[in-house]
Design a protein around this motif. Structure first.
Motif, PDB file in Angstrom:
ATOM      1  N   GLU A 329       0.828  -1.194   0.000  1.00  0.00           N
ATOM      2  CA  GLU A 329       0.000   0.000   0.000  1.00  0.00           C
ATOM      3  C   GLU A 329       0.871   1.256   0.000  1.00  0.00           C
ATOM      4  O   GLU A 329       0.599   2.221  -0.724  1.00  0.00           O
ATOM      5  N   ARG A 330       1.954   1.226   0.785  1.00  0.00           N
ATOM      6  CA  ARG A 330       2.855   2.367   0.838  1.00  0.00           C
ATOM      7  C   ARG A 330       3.514   2.576  -0.529  1.00  0.00           C
ATOM      8  O   ARG A 330       3.652   3.713  -1.001  1.00  0.00           O
ATOM      9  N   GLU A 331       3.909   1.488  -1.180  1.00  0.00           N
ATOM     10  CA  GLU A 331       4.527   1.598  -2.497  1.00  0.00           C
ATOM     11  C   GLU A 331       3.548   2.156  -3.525  1.00  0.00           C
ATOM     12  O   GLU A 331       3.909   2.974  -4.374  1.00  0.00           O
ATOM     13  N   SER A 332       2.282   1.733  -3.436  1.00  0.00           N
ATOM     14  CA  SER A 332       1.261   2.255  -4.355  1.00  0.00           C
ATOM     15  C   SER A 332       1.085   3.759  -4.157  1.00  0.00           C
ATOM     16  O   SER A 332       0.998   4.523  -5.137  1.00  0.00           O
ATOM     17  N   GLN A 333       1.026   4.200  -2.894  1.00  0.00           N
ATOM     18  CA  GLN A 333       0.906   5.635  -2.624  1.00  0.00           C
ATOM     19  C   GLN A 333       2.121   6.396  -3.141  1.00  0.00           C
ATOM     20  O   GLN A 333       2.006   7.487  -3.688  1.00  0.00           O
ATOM     21  N   TYR A 374       3.838  12.750   7.729  1.00  0.00           N
ATOM     22  CA  TYR A 374       5.152  12.681   7.086  1.00  0.00           C
ATOM     23  C   TYR A 374       5.749  11.288   7.275  1.00  0.00           C
ATOM     24  O   TYR A 374       5.693  10.716   8.372  1.00  0.00           O
ATOM     25  N   VAL A 375       6.313  10.759   6.215  1.00  0.00           N
ATOM     26  CA  VAL A 375       6.987   9.463   6.248  1.00  0.00           C
ATOM     27  C   VAL A 375       8.491   9.707   6.299  1.00  0.00           C
ATOM     28  O   VAL A 375       9.013  10.581   5.605  1.00  0.00           O
ATOM     29  N   SER A 376       9.174   8.948   7.133  1.00  0.00           N
ATOM     30  CA  SER A 376      10.615   9.129   7.274  1.00  0.00           C
ATOM     31  C   SER A 376      11.336   8.868   5.952  1.00  0.00           C
ATOM     32  O   SER A 376      11.048   7.873   5.272  1.00  0.00           O
ATOM     33  N   PRO A 377      12.280   9.742   5.574  1.00  0.00           N
ATOM     34  CA  PRO A 377      13.049   9.493   4.341  1.00  0.00           C
ATOM     35  C   PRO A 377      13.780   8.160   4.357  1.00  0.00           C
ATOM     36  O   PRO A 377      13.964   7.537   3.314  1.00  0.00           O
ATOM     37  N   SER A 378      14.196   7.692   5.545  1.00  0.00           N
ATOM     38  CA  SER A 378      14.878   6.409   5.629  1.00  0.00           C
ATOM     39  C   SER A 378      13.962   5.260   5.254  1.00  0.00           C
ATOM     40  O   SER A 378      14.423   4.157   4.960  1.00  0.00           O
ATOM     41  N   GLU A 379      12.657   5.516   5.224  1.00  0.00           N
ATOM     42  CA  GLU A 379      11.699   4.488   4.834  1.00  0.00           C
ATOM     43  C   GLU A 379      11.332   4.573   3.364  1.00  0.00           C
ATOM     44  O   GLU A 379      11.318   3.554   2.657  1.00  0.00           O
ATOM     45  N   PHE A 380      11.047   5.776   2.874  1.00  0.00           N
ATOM     46  CA  PHE A 380      10.541   5.842   1.507  1.00  0.00           C
ATOM     47  C   PHE A 380      11.629   6.011   0.447  1.00  0.00           C
ATOM     48  O   PHE A 380      11.424   5.626  -0.703  1.00  0.00           O
ATOM     49  N   VAL A 381      12.785   6.566   0.820  1.00  0.00           N
ATOM     50  CA  VAL A 381      13.852   6.713  -0.183  1.00  0.00           C
ATOM     51  C   VAL A 381      14.381   5.358  -0.649  1.00  0.00           C
ATOM     52  O   VAL A 381      14.531   5.123  -1.852  1.00  0.00           O
ATOM     53  N   GLU A 386      14.380   0.860  -4.840  1.00  0.00           N
ATOM     54  CA  GLU A 386      14.013  -0.503  -5.188  1.00  0.00           C
ATOM     55  C   GLU A 386      13.075  -0.559  -6.390  1.00  0.00           C
ATOM     56  O   GLU A 386      13.176  -1.474  -7.210  1.00  0.00           O
ATOM     57  N   ILE A 387      12.168   0.380  -6.505  1.00  0.00           N
ATOM     58  CA  ILE A 387      11.221   0.333  -7.619  1.00  0.00           C
ATOM     59  C   ILE A 387      11.786   1.007  -8.867  1.00  0.00           C
ATOM     60  O   ILE A 387      11.117   1.083  -9.897  1.00  0.00           O
ATOM     61  N   GLY A 388      13.030   1.481  -8.786  1.00  0.00           N
ATOM     62  CA  GLY A 388      13.720   1.970  -9.973  1.00  0.00           C
ATOM     63  C   GLY A 388      13.314   3.359 -10.431  1.00  0.00           C
ATOM     64  O   GLY A 388      13.499   3.690 -11.607  1.00  0.00           O
ATOM     65  N   LEU A 389      12.797   4.193  -9.518  1.00  0.00           N
ATOM     66  CA  LEU A 389      12.347   5.530  -9.909  1.00  0.00           C
ATOM     67  C   LEU A 389      13.191   6.629  -9.266  1.00  0.00           C
ATOM     68  O   LEU A 389      12.789   7.795  -9.263  1.00  0.00           O
ATOM     69  N   GLY A 618      31.179  26.106   1.290  1.00  0.00           N
ATOM     70  CA  GLY A 618      30.275  25.093   1.842  1.00  0.00           C
ATOM     71  C   GLY A 618      29.924  24.055   0.820  1.00  0.00           C
ATOM     72  O   GLY A 618      29.265  24.362  -0.152  1.00  0.00           O
ATOM     73  N   PHE A 619      30.362  22.818   1.030  1.00  0.00           N
ATOM     74  CA  PHE A 619      29.972  21.707   0.155  1.00  0.00           C
ATOM     75  C   PHE A 619      28.858  20.970   0.857  1.00  0.00           C
ATOM     76  O   PHE A 619      29.091  20.271   1.825  1.00  0.00           O
ATOM     77  N   LEU A 620      27.677  21.168   0.371  1.00  0.00           N
ATOM     78  CA  LEU A 620      26.526  20.742   1.148  1.00  0.00           C
ATOM     79  C   LEU A 620      25.769  19.626   0.441  1.00  0.00           C
ATOM     80  O   LEU A 620      25.465  19.747  -0.732  1.00  0.00           O
ATOM     81  N   PRO A 621      25.453  18.556   1.147  1.00  0.00           N
ATOM     82  CA  PRO A 621      24.721  17.462   0.539  1.00  0.00           C
ATOM     83  C   PRO A 621      23.235  17.660   0.666  1.00  0.00           C
ATOM     84  O   PRO A 621      22.767  18.455   1.453  1.00  0.00           O
ATOM     85  N   THR A 622      22.527  16.919  -0.107  1.00  0.00           N
ATOM     86  CA  THR A 622      21.085  16.886   0.028  1.00  0.00           C
ATOM     87  C   THR A 622      20.673  15.494   0.429  1.00  0.00           C
ATOM     88  O   THR A 622      20.897  14.563  -0.301  1.00  0.00           O
ATOM     89  N   GLU A 623      20.097  15.348   1.578  1.00  0.00           N
ATOM     90  CA  GLU A 623      19.577  14.043   1.970  1.00  0.00           C
ATOM     91  C   GLU A 623      18.173  13.930   1.433  1.00  0.00           C
ATOM     92  O   GLU A 623      17.279  14.649   1.828  1.00  0.00           O
ATOM     93  N   ILE A 624      18.015  12.990   0.517  1.00  0.00           N
ATOM     94  CA  ILE A 624      16.659  12.789  -0.027  1.00  0.00           C
ATOM     95  C   ILE A 624      15.882  11.940   0.956  1.00  0.00           C
ATOM     96  O   ILE A 624      16.346  10.905   1.346  1.00  0.00           O
TER      97      ILE A 624
END
Length: 624
Positions: A329-333, A374-381, A386-389, A618-624
């Protein structure tokens, strides 16, 4: 137990060797079938010849009595006895010759017919047996994996269905399905080639058969009457079917034995390679509806084992199925959100610890599910990976963040805008994409963004599978003015080699070190060593997760260049970021820096950043 598949020898080579032999044992059944009508015809012909012979004898007797005898009676008074016999045989001889000739002719024709029939029947018998052997081989091939010669998925489904159908409710034994796949198989397959991957799969199949008990068999092929199967489902997925176990621990023992054996090095193409495996176990019980249900349960347990760490074993329970349904269900959303670009970007300021000024921002991807949470980025990223997007989402993050920052730069003081840089996290999959550099150039052209403000982060803990391609992409990016940064430095296993292999200009200390530097001497020593090492390599340092004054003071003492965290500011929306950059005086961390003697504007300038352009502060990363 059902009958087993024939052995490779009896099912393949011996069949081919014997196809051309008429009298071979395997051809005999076909010959017998084909000979049945011939034998029937031959019996009828023999009967017909016997009847014809009797008829001809009868005709000959009739001719003798009705024609020859009366003529002799007429001539008897005028001739002697010897002449009568001569006349009798002379008159009878043509009839006898005709009868014998007719009989021989019919026998000759019958012989020719029978021989021709035998030849046709022999050829027919060969054809029948060829087709029978071909059908048998097709059935064998349909249930055998071509690469490893083990039974395949269709055979496993049939066997599981049979087990479920015949299982008794009060059975004292257990049946178990072990589902496993190989860790790092794709890396070997991509780097060494598909032939090496096939060789590895063959060796894995052999080890699986060694690990399973003698009365067990691995599901790719089984040529005996053992009570278990080892099956290859496809790719790097295998299943071991264990039947009639006395205790549940028996399945765990087999699974642990497999994990240990598979973890040993394999010799592939003249080199040693190492893979691992994670195993999920599902027991067949009264709640198992069918074979697909059993396989799905074992597969679910296997993914739980993978998430627990490589080389793990997990046993299925109902909660796992609920997790799978929730994940689907989460993947579908998530797919709907990606299609609609229904994400948010937040920006967390990064502050220079010497000047107490904001030198850049880190872009953070945020997503709300259908419930509005809000869903944690560590969960949805990872799910996006995995789904290749991840490529599609990464492009959106780049273009959206560049557009937002362009708007922010127009509303903040010039001195702040001049030094502001933006960090964006890049997945190795994006960097390995041969079209990534072109796509990045197109995005920069569309947004009119200054590429010198852009820094791309590569997480060293991530697995870079296409090292040469990624390295080439990073070199081109660096040459074009884009900064390259390593995130979570010190947390992974390739920190030092990253400096050698990639054009690294900055690193970020992982928040796990920053969080404990004020009360954990070991973490403090490691963090200080990272700062010193980076400076020796002419790289700037950004500390993540700074949340207390003690952490800030320690970082200042070690000469850390910049920091980010809730002590300075939480992640902000675009509009809130513009307000913060215009007046950062409310930031607790900036207040502390300004109060510190090290932040006195009359003191020595910034000690690092040698040889870097102004935006490289400043070399700054972006955490997706």
């Amino acid at each position: 137990m059902t009958s087993r598949l024939p052995s490779p020898r009896s099912g393949r080579q011996s069949d081919r060797d014997d196809l051309g032999e008429i009298d071979s044992p395997e051809m005999q059944p076909g010959m017998d079938i084909a000979m049945q009508p011939v034998v029937q015809v031959r019996s009828k012909l023999v009967s017909t010849l016997a009847i014809i012979f009797v008829i001809m004898v009868a005709i000959n007797e009739i001719i003798q009595r009705q024609i020859i005898a009366p003529e002799i009676a007429i001539l008897a008074p005028s001739v002697g006895e010897s002449q009568i016999n001569q006349i009798f045989w002379n008159a009878r001889l043509p009839y006898i010759f005709f009868s014998i000739s007719s009989l021989l002719l019919m026998m000759l024709l019958m012989q020719r017919f029978i021989l021709a029939s035998f030849r046709q029947v022999a050829e027919l018998g060969r054809e029948i047996e060829r087709r029978r052997l071909a059908e048998r081989e097709m059935r064998i091939m349909a249930h055998r994996d071509a690469l490893t010669q083990l039974p395949n998925r269709p055979y496993l489904i049939e066997r599981l269905q049979e087990i479920i159908r015949t299982r008794k409710p009060n059975a004292v034994t257990r049946d178990a399905v072990l589902f496993l796949d190989l860790d790092n198989f794709k890396i070997i397959n991509d780097s060494l080639g598909h032939d090496a991957g096939d060789d590895l799969l063959g060796q894995v199949a052999g080890r699986l058969q060694q690990c399973v008990r003698k009365h067990d068999t691995a599901s790719r092929v089984c040529a005996d009457k053992n009570e278990s199967e080892t099956v290859r489902l496809g790719g790097d997925e295998f299943v071991v079917l264990l039947e009639r176990l006395m205790t549940p621990e028996d399945a765990l023992d087999v699974a642990n034995r497999i994990v240990r054996r598979i973890s040993e090095p394999f010799s592939i193409s003249g080199r040693l390679v190492t893979v691992g495996t994670s195993i999920g176990i599902a027991y067949v019980n009264k709640y198992t509806k069918d074979a697909h249900d059993a396989l799905r349960n074992a597969d679910t347990a296997m993914y739980r084992a993978k998430h627990a760490g490589k080389g793990q074993v997990a046993v299925f329970d109902k909660s796992m199925h609920e997790d799978v349904v929730m994940r689907m269900e989460r993947e579908s959303q998530l797919r709907r959100a990606i299609h609609a670009k229904d994400f948010e970007l937040h920006y967390q300021p990064i502050v220079n610890l010497v000047t107490a000024q904001v030198q850049g921002v880190e872009v953070l991807l945020r997503w709300k599910d259908d419930s509005g949470q809000y869903v944690s980025p560590s969960e949805f990223v990872p799910m996006i990976e995995e789904i290749g997007l991840i490529g599609e989402v990464g492009e959106w993050v780049l273009e959206k963040s560049m557009t937002d920052i362009n708007g922010v730069l127009q509303s903040v003081p010039a001195d702040v805008a001049n030094q502001l840089s933006v960090g964006v996290n890049m997945s190795p999959r994006q960097l390995a994409d041969p079209f990534f550099l072109d796509q990045l150039d197109e995005i920069i052209d569309r947004t009119q963004f200054d590429r010198r403000r852009l820094s791309l982060e590569m997480n060293e803990a991530q697995d870079v599978r296409h090292g040469d391609r990624v390295r080439a992409a990073l070199l081109k990016l660096n040459e074009s003015g884009v900064g390259i940064l390593i995130d979570d430095f010190g947390k992974g296993q390739s920190s030092l080699t990253s400096f050698q292999n990639y054009p690294i200009e900055g690193v970020k200390i992982d928040r796990s070190f920053t969080r404990s530097i004020a009360n954990d001497h070991t973490h403090a020593v490691i963090a200080e060593a990272i700062v010193e090492l980076a400076h020796h390599l002419s790289a700037t340092i950004v500390a993540e997760g700074v949340e207390s004054k003690d952490q800030l003071l320690a970082l200042q003492a070690w000469g850390c260049d910049a920091a980010q965290g809730y002590l300075f500011s939480p992640p902000l929306s675009r509009d809130d970021l513009a307000g913060f950059l215009s007046d950062p005086s409310h930031s607790e961390g900036i207040k502390l820096l300004r109060e510190s003697a090290q932040c006195d504007t009359q003191s020595v300038g910034i000690p690092v950043g040698i040889g870097l352009h102004p935006l490289d502060a400043g070399f700054l990363p972006t955490e997706i």
